[in-house]
Design a protein around this motif. Sequence first.
Motif, PDB file in Angstrom:
ATOM      1  N   ASP A  58      -7.684   3.945  -4.098  1.00  0.00           N
ATOM      2  CA  ASP A  58      -8.920   3.939  -3.143  1.00  0.00           C
ATOM      3  C   ASP A  58      -8.633   4.821  -1.911  1.00  0.00           C
ATOM      4  O   ASP A  58      -7.344   4.934  -1.493  1.00  0.00           O
ATOM      5  CB  ASP A  58      -9.501   2.680  -2.441  1.00  0.00           C
TER       6      ASP A  58
ATOM      7  N   LEU B 195      -3.109   4.930  -1.906  1.00  0.00           N
ATOM      8  CA  LEU B 195      -4.128   5.401  -0.900  1.00  0.00           C
ATOM      9  C   LEU B 195      -4.242   7.089  -1.423  1.00  0.00           C
ATOM     10  O   LEU B 195      -3.476   7.538  -1.295  1.00  0.00           O
ATOM     11  CB  LEU B 195      -3.545   5.430   0.543  1.00  0.00           C
TER      12      LEU B 195
ATOM     13  N   GLY C 128      -1.849  -1.081  -3.958  1.00  0.00           N
ATOM     14  CA  GLY C 128      -2.803  -0.166  -3.612  1.00  0.00           C
ATOM     15  C   GLY C 128      -2.324   1.093  -3.411  1.00  0.00           C
ATOM     16  O   GLY C 128      -1.318   1.442  -2.664  1.00  0.00           O
TER      17      GLY C 128
ATOM     18  N   ILE D 168       0.779  -1.168   0.106  1.00  0.00           N
ATOM     19  CA  ILE D 168      -0.103   0.076   0.071  1.00  0.00           C
ATOM     20  C   ILE D 168       0.902   1.187  -0.109  1.00  0.00           C
ATOM     21  O   ILE D 168       1.854   1.298   0.992  1.00  0.00           O
ATOM     22  CB  ILE D 168      -0.915  -0.142   1.313  1.00  0.00           C
TER      23      ILE D 168
ATOM     24  N   MET E 211      -9.746  -0.775   0.954  1.00  0.00           N
ATOM     25  CA  MET E 211      -8.358  -0.990   0.212  1.00  0.00           C
ATOM     26  C   MET E 211      -7.619  -2.295   0.738  1.00  0.00           C
ATOM     27  O   MET E 211      -7.290  -3.316   0.243  1.00  0.00           O
ATOM     28  CB  MET E 211      -7.295   0.209   0.408  1.00  0.00           C
TER      29      MET E 211
ATOM     30  N   ARG F 196      -9.658  -5.382  -0.230  1.00  0.00           N
ATOM     31  CA  ARG F 196      -9.563  -5.797  -1.590  1.00  0.00           C
ATOM     32  C   ARG F 196      -8.023  -6.654  -1.781  1.00  0.00           C
ATOM     33  O   ARG F 196      -7.900  -7.427  -2.518  1.00  0.00           O
ATOM     34  CB  ARG F 196      -9.542  -4.562  -2.428  1.00  0.00           C
TER      35      ARG F 196
END
Length: 227
Positions: free
Chosen positions: A185, A158, A156, A133, A191, A194
């Motif tokens: 997201d 953010l 991901g 992330i 997040m 997922r």
Amino acid sequence: MARKIIPPNHSKVPQNFCRLPDGYGVVKIGVSGAAETGYCGLDAFEKAKELGREVARRGAIITTGATTGFPMYAAMGAKDECGFSIGFSPASTEREHVEVYKLPLEYMDVVVYTGFGYSGRDLLFVRSSDAIIIGCGRIGTLNEFSVAFEDHRPLGVLEGSWKTDELLRQIVESAHRPNPRLIFDSDPKAMVERLVEMVIKEREETMLVYKHPGSWDASGKGAEVIL
């Protein structure tokens, strides 16, 4: 001198580990972001902590670059929920970590001393994580994004009051390199959910080394090798 008060959950035994298919390990979610967050916006710390809380709630391990700022607050959030935290240090020893790099030891259950400096640490951190992330960040965060993107890790980004997400959108669009494992997201909970689902689905479909439908045999007997 005032005594430091440790929140009860930070010293509890980690709970709720999320096993990968066939008992192969635990989902490891890496959180990347700026060690210096002065330009990130007022909500950066709370967003980072919520990411960490969600990682722990989902039964995953949080991994970071064993640094300050955004990753440290994410690790703090994971410990709020009795999560397990691993940090990957650029230093070769604990003393070098603290005295030379001026990095913290708080909020990490295990610190891996890579001894490879920041760029080498970034590579080992990303490749030791099942998904990454990206929060508010600078050049080191962009490096970790690039490694995860090239390795096709579930990734991901953010979205927040910072500009990192906008910059990364531009980079991906300009590079003309579509990546189905890349998501954007603004909701930390959505997040993490997922990404964990993505990791588990990929392991169920591929199991890159061994596929063992029954209980695992240390001798490897009956294992199906996936070439």
